[in-house]
Each structure stands twice: as structure tokens, then as C-alpha cells.
Design an enzyme around this catalytic site. Structure first.
Site, PDB file in Angstrom:
ATOM      1  N   GLY A 245    -137.153 -14.348  47.619  1.00  0.00           N
ATOM      2  CA  GLY A 245    -136.757 -15.625  48.100  1.00  0.00           C
ATOM      3  C   GLY A 245    -137.388 -16.904  47.618  1.00  0.00           C
ATOM      4  N   GLU A 281    -139.759  -8.280  47.510  1.00  0.00           N
ATOM      5  CA  GLU A 281    -138.814  -8.243  46.543  1.00  0.00           C
ATOM      6  C   GLU A 281    -138.444  -9.344  45.739  1.00  0.00           C
ATOM      7  OE1 GLU A 281    -135.479  -7.341  49.341  1.00  0.00           O
ATOM      8  OE2 GLU A 281    -136.700  -5.388  49.817  1.00  0.00           O
ATOM      9  N   PRO A 282    -139.505  -9.846  45.044  1.00  0.00           N
ATOM     10  CA  PRO A 282    -139.062 -11.286  44.313  1.00  0.00           C
ATOM     11  C   PRO A 282    -138.292 -10.931  43.013  1.00  0.00           C
ATOM     12  CG  PRO A 282    -141.419 -10.497  43.603  1.00  0.00           C
ATOM     13  CD  PRO A 282    -140.868  -9.351  44.671  1.00  0.00           C
ATOM     14  N   GLY A 283    -137.569 -11.847  42.813  1.00  0.00           N
ATOM     15  CA  GLY A 283    -136.664 -11.887  41.696  1.00  0.00           C
ATOM     16  C   GLY A 283    -136.876 -13.178  40.957  1.00  0.00           C
ATOM     17  N   ARG A 284    -136.139 -14.165  41.371  1.00  0.00           N
ATOM     18  CA  ARG A 284    -136.090 -15.461  40.723  1.00  0.00           C
ATOM     19  C   ARG A 284    -137.610 -15.881  40.206  1.00  0.00           C
ATOM     20  NH1 ARG A 284    -132.167 -19.378  41.565  1.00  0.00           N
ATOM     21  NH2 ARG A 284    -131.434 -18.361  43.462  1.00  0.00           N
ATOM     22  N   ARG A 320    -124.513 -20.852  37.396  1.00  0.00           N
ATOM     23  CA  ARG A 320    -125.214 -21.350  38.412  1.00  0.00           C
ATOM     24  C   ARG A 320    -124.703 -22.875  38.681  1.00  0.00           C
ATOM     25  NH1 ARG A 320    -129.828 -22.317  38.676  1.00  0.00           N
ATOM     26  NH2 ARG A 320    -130.119 -21.867  40.952  1.00  0.00           N
ATOM     27  N   TYR A 324    -122.914 -23.306  42.286  1.00  0.00           N
ATOM     28  CA  TYR A 324    -123.945 -23.768  43.110  1.00  0.00           C
ATOM     29  C   TYR A 324    -124.257 -24.991  43.294  1.00  0.00           C
ATOM     30  CZ  TYR A 324    -125.577 -18.753  43.167  1.00  0.00           C
ATOM     31  OH  TYR A 324    -125.634 -17.300  43.401  1.00  0.00           O
ATOM     32  N   CYS A 349    -111.638 -23.782  29.984  1.00  0.00           N
ATOM     33  CA  CYS A 349    -110.543 -24.779  30.663  1.00  0.00           C
ATOM     34  C   CYS A 349    -110.693 -24.614  32.047  1.00  0.00           C
ATOM     35  CB  CYS A 349    -109.220 -23.916  30.086  1.00  0.00           C
ATOM     36  SG  CYS A 349    -109.132 -23.825  28.383  1.00  0.00           S
ATOM     37  N   GLU A 350    -111.643 -25.350  32.705  1.00  0.00           N
ATOM     38  CA  GLU A 350    -112.009 -25.442  33.770  1.00  0.00           C
ATOM     39  C   GLU A 350    -112.780 -26.759  34.005  1.00  0.00           C
ATOM     40  OE1 GLU A 350    -111.581 -23.482  36.892  1.00  0.00           O
ATOM     41  OE2 GLU A 350    -111.149 -21.560  35.745  1.00  0.00           O
TER      42      GLU A 350
HETATM   43  C1  LIG Z   1    -131.450 -11.221  45.702  1.00  0.00           C
HETATM   44  C2  LIG Z   1    -132.183 -10.586  46.648  1.00  0.00           C
HETATM   45  C3  LIG Z   1    -133.491 -10.654  46.479  1.00  0.00           C
HETATM   46  C4  LIG Z   1    -134.363 -11.573  45.430  1.00  0.00           C
HETATM   47  O1  LIG Z   1    -134.316 -12.832  45.556  1.00  0.00           O
HETATM   48  P1  LIG Z   1    -134.817 -13.952  44.837  1.00  0.00           P
HETATM   49  O2  LIG Z   1    -134.491 -15.016  45.493  1.00  0.00           O
HETATM   50  O3  LIG Z   1    -134.431 -13.927  43.556  1.00  0.00           O
HETATM   51  O4  LIG Z   1    -136.170 -13.677  44.912  1.00  0.00           O
HETATM   52  C5  LIG Z   1    -134.679  -9.833  47.130  1.00  0.00           C
HETATM   53  N1  LIG Z   1    -134.176  -9.110  48.212  1.00  0.00           N
HETATM   54  C6  LIG Z   1    -132.720  -8.751  48.262  1.00  0.00           C
HETATM   55  C7  LIG Z   1    -132.275  -7.822  49.483  1.00  0.00           C
HETATM   56  C8  LIG Z   1    -131.636  -9.788  47.633  1.00  0.00           C
HETATM   57  O5  LIG Z   1    -130.510  -9.567  47.989  1.00  0.00           O
END
Ligand SMILES: *Cc1c(COP(=O)(O)O)cnc(C)c1O
Length: 425
Positions: A245, A281-284, A320, A324, A349-350
Site C-alpha cells: 500500500g 506485500e508491496p506492489g506499486r 487509471r 480513479y 469512443c468514450e
Molecule cells: C493490491 C494488494 C497489495 C499491493 O498493494 P500496493 O498498493 O500495490 O502496494 C498487497 N496486498 C494485497 C492483499 C493487495 O490486494
């Protein structure tokens, strides 16, 4: 900090001229930088250095595959020691194919099917994050049938406002995610009593693009209290999953979000004395700044009220902004130092197919190349074929070399996947 930079007035990804990639692959195209991926993963991991479990294990940084599931991206991170947080059987298969060892894979998600549970348990993953009591029963049945023991962590819903966009907030009591706090002790006891389950801990993930650490701090405090309460009730807690997150900077005119070092300091403070193995659990945070979407200006169209810059990327390639209202910095690959006020749109076409409204951007004209910056997370992965547009290609750069890691989908291939009903032929 990323590895996209100007060289003599041209935008490069590491040592590679983005215009050369556009010429070779065509546009639109996503381009990812290996050096940026490596840097972000390393910075994040180092921010948690020394936070070892009683058994001496470093935190498991389980990269959230959904942010960018490209096999080469996941493989790059796997080589650095990343684990994977997956939310579907497809992501599980990807993580394994990219070389993430099963003992570094965590399965999250609010609606796992029994087939997905079976795939995860057969692969021998590290942990299943369970989001409800009924899911515990289902997982118990699947594990028992397979003759295995499922390591289970309970995802709590801490009832915390993550103060992010409503569509990516997941920790509020009325969000669909997790188990309400007051039901956790009973659910944990249930997990202890059901056959085929081995409760290993708890976790939380309250939302994405968090720009304020306070909601995370509150969540970690709640997790800490739960660890103590569960242990006091005689239940073992070996692991705590802190979720993902952490926000990233999309706009230079807004305050910078907390850094991984700020986050690491918070984790250090909040988890003191827990005596658990930590998971994140980092993604972004890992992939966001590591990618750009390169697009070409199709036409510049003066309207009555505003000037439209129509580009060959659209909402189906980068969702995005329309989903959002997200902001991506837009720049010319070779700016000429002039600017213009433009509304940047795609050809779909939106009216929602709008990337920027009345924004001051580099002056561009027909045929010019532009880049949407910070497009590595939740970009290509959210792409669709809306308007029968082929899925967008992806390129990975590493130093002075680059590779097409997902070719542009051929329209014939798209058509070949469909069948005309027999009575229509
Ligand atoms: C989407 C998600 C993440 C990653 O979130 P980021 O904002 O990209 O870091 C981690 N854990 C869970 C369960 C998610 O659904």
C-alpha cells in the site's frame, strides 16, 4: 528515483533511447527499467534490514504480482530474493513460471475458489491469507482431501480509513476485505480446531497509494494487540503480514509520500517485541516508477473551448486516469522547450478516455512521441481490448540492452480466439 533521464534532449530508459524502442516496436508500448526495479526492491528490503524472526529469518518481501504481472518483471524481482503475493490461480502460475520458489509465495484474495486453493496447496506455498470463516472451512476440506496441511494467516479488517481513493481503500469496516476485528479470536480458534489447517499468524492490507503513515501505524498497533491477545489465549502466532500500500510520487507539485525509510522506521517501532516473522506485500512501490507508457500523437485538434491532443494510447491501455481520476505526468520524449495547454485523450469512443484535462504540457504536434510517466504499476495489467484494440506490448530495458517481453497482440490472434456460432456460418 528512477532511471529514466534526458540525454541531449531525448528521454532514455537507462542507456536506451525510448524513441528507438518506439521505432522498432511501434506505439503504444510500455517500457520498464530493470535498474529501477532493482533499486526499489533493494531500498524497500534494506529499510527492513535486521528485523529478523526468532528463527533468524529476514522479512519476506512478497511482491504483489497484480501491480505488474509481466513474467520478466516478476523474474527480475525473484532473482533478487522477492517472494510473491498472488490473488488468483493465474498469478500463482505466473509467479512459479517466473521462478519464485513456492516457499516465498503468499495467496491473498477475498474469493478464492476451491480449485485455486488446491493449486496453491499442491504447489506448497508459504501461506494462505484467509478472509472469512467460511473460507477456513473450505480450505480445511481442500487440504484434508489433498492430505496436506495449509499454513493459514487471517486477514483482519481493522476498520481503518486509509485516506486514499475510495476504489482502492480496503480496510474500512464496510469494505469487502478481511475478517472484522472482534471475530478474529474465534476465527483463529476455529482455524486451530479444523483439520488440515495450521494457523501461523495474522495480517492486514488497508489500501493502496497510501500517502499518510498514520492509518498504517494504527493498523500495526491493532495487529500488535491481537498478537498479544491470541498468545494470551494460548494460540501460536509466528508471522504477521503487514500488507502493501505504500504510495509513490505521481505529481511533483504535491507533497512527497513517505519514503521506504520512513515506512521501515515505522515498522521497526511498531513491531518491537512481536517476535514474529514479518511479511510485506508491496506492489506499486516496487514497479510504479519503473515503467512508462510511450505513445504517439495522432493529431492535435483545436476545439471551441480547448485543444485536444489525441494520442494512440487509450483508456484500454492505461485505465487509471479514467478509473480513479489518476494523474500521470505527460512529457514529450524530445521536448522543444515550448508548452501548450491541452486535453490529452485517446481514440476510444468514450469521453472518459481522457488522460489529462486542460493541462500545461510540452508543446507537441502530430507524430511526436510522448511518455506517460510512473506507469509501471496497474498499467499494462489492467489493459483490455476494448474497441478491438490489440493488447499493448511491453519492453524490458537492462542497461544498454532491451527485449520485447510481451509482443503486441495481433488482431488476427484476437479474432482467432473467437468462434462464429455454427448457425451463422
Ligand atoms: C493490491 C494488494 C497489495 C499491493 O498493494 P500496493 O498498493 O500495490 O502496494 C498487497 N496486498 C494485497 C492483499 C493487495 O490486494
Amino acid at each position: 528515483m528512477d532511471h529514466f533521464s534526458d540525454r541531449a534532449g531525448r528521454l532514455f530508459a537507462e542507456e536506451v533511447d525510448l524513441a528507438a524502442i518506439a521505432a522498432a516496436v511501434g506505439t503504444p508500448v510500455y517500457v520498464y527499467s530493470t535498474a529501477t526495479l532493482v533499486r526499489h526492491f533493494t531500498v524497500f528490503r534494506d529499510a527492513l534490514a535486521g528485523l529478523v524472526s526468532p528463527a533468524g529469518e529476514a522479512p519476506l518481501v512478497a511482491y504483489a504480482v497484480k501491480a505488474n504481472p509481466n513474467l520478466s518483471v516478476v523474474a527480475t524481482l525473484a532473482r533478487l530474493g522477492a517472494g510473491a503475493d498472488v490473488v488468483s490461480a493465474g498469478e500463482l502460475a505466473r509467479a512459479l513460471a517466473a521462478g519464485v520458489p513456492p516457499e516465498r509465495i503468499v495467496f491473498s484474495g477475498v474469493g478464492k475458489t476451491r480449485a485455486e486453493m488446491a493449486a496453491a496447496l499442491t504447489a506448497g506455498i508459504y501461506q494462505v491469507n484467509v478472509e472469512g470463516e467460511a473460507e477456513l472451512h473450505a480450505l480445511s476440506a481442500v487440504a484434508t482431501a489433498l492430505g496436506v496441511e495449509a499454513p493459514v494467516a487471517l486477514r483482519i479488517n481493522p476498520g481503518v480509513d486509509a485516506k486514499t481513493h475510495a476504489k482502492i481503500s480496503t480496510g474500512l469496516a464496510d469494505n469487502k476485505f478481511g475478517i472484522p476485528l472482534d471475530r478474529i479470536p474465534a476465527a483463529y480458534a476455529l482455524a486451530t480446531s479444523l483439520p488440515g489447517l495450521r494457523p501461523v499468524g495474522i495480517g492486514a492490507h488497508i489500501g493502496s497509494q497510501l500517502t499518510d503513515l498514520a492509518p498504517l501505524e494504527a493498523t500495526f498497533a491493532t495487529l500488535g494487540e491481537l498478537v498479544r491477545d491470541l498468545r494470551a489465549a494460548g494460540m501460536p502466532v509466528e508471522r504477521v503480514d503487514l500488507g502493501g500500500g505504500l504510495g509513490i510520487p505521481y505529481r511533483s507539485d504535491q507533497p512527497a509520500p513517505p519514503t521506504p525509510a520512513d515506512y521501515g522506521a515505522l515498522v521497526r517501532r511498531a513491531t518491537e517485541g512481536w517476535n514474529v516473522r514479518l511479511l510485506c506485500e508491496p506492489g506499486r512501490m516496487i514497479v510504479g516508477n519503473a515503467g512508462v507508457l510511450v505513445s504517439r500523437v495522432v493529431t492535435v485538434k483545436p476545439g471551441d473551448a480547448r485543444t485536444f491532443v489525441v494520442v494512440d494510447a487509450a483508456m484500454n491501455d492505461l485505465l487509471r486516469p479514467s478509473l480513479y481520476g489518476a494523474w500521470h505526468h505527460i512529457r514529450a520524449l524530445s521536448p522543444d522547450s515550448g508548452t501548450m495547454v491541452a486535453t490529452v485523450v485517446g481514440p476510444v469512443c468514450e469521453t472518459g478516455d481522457t488522460f489529462a484535462e486542460d493541462r500545461t504540457i510540452d508543446r507537441v504536434s502530430e507524430g511526436d512521441l510522448i511518455a506517460f510517466m510512473t506507469a509501471g504499476a496497474y498499467g499494462a495489467t489492467m489493459a483490455s481490448t476494448y474497441n478491438s484494440r490489440p493488447l499493448v506490448p511491453e519492453v524490458l530495458v537492462d542497461g544498454d540492452r532491451w527485449a520485447l517481453v510481451r509482443p503486441r497482440e495481433e488482431i488476427d490472434a484476437q479474432l482467432a480466439r473467437e468462434a462464429v456460432a455454427p448457425w451463422l456460418t
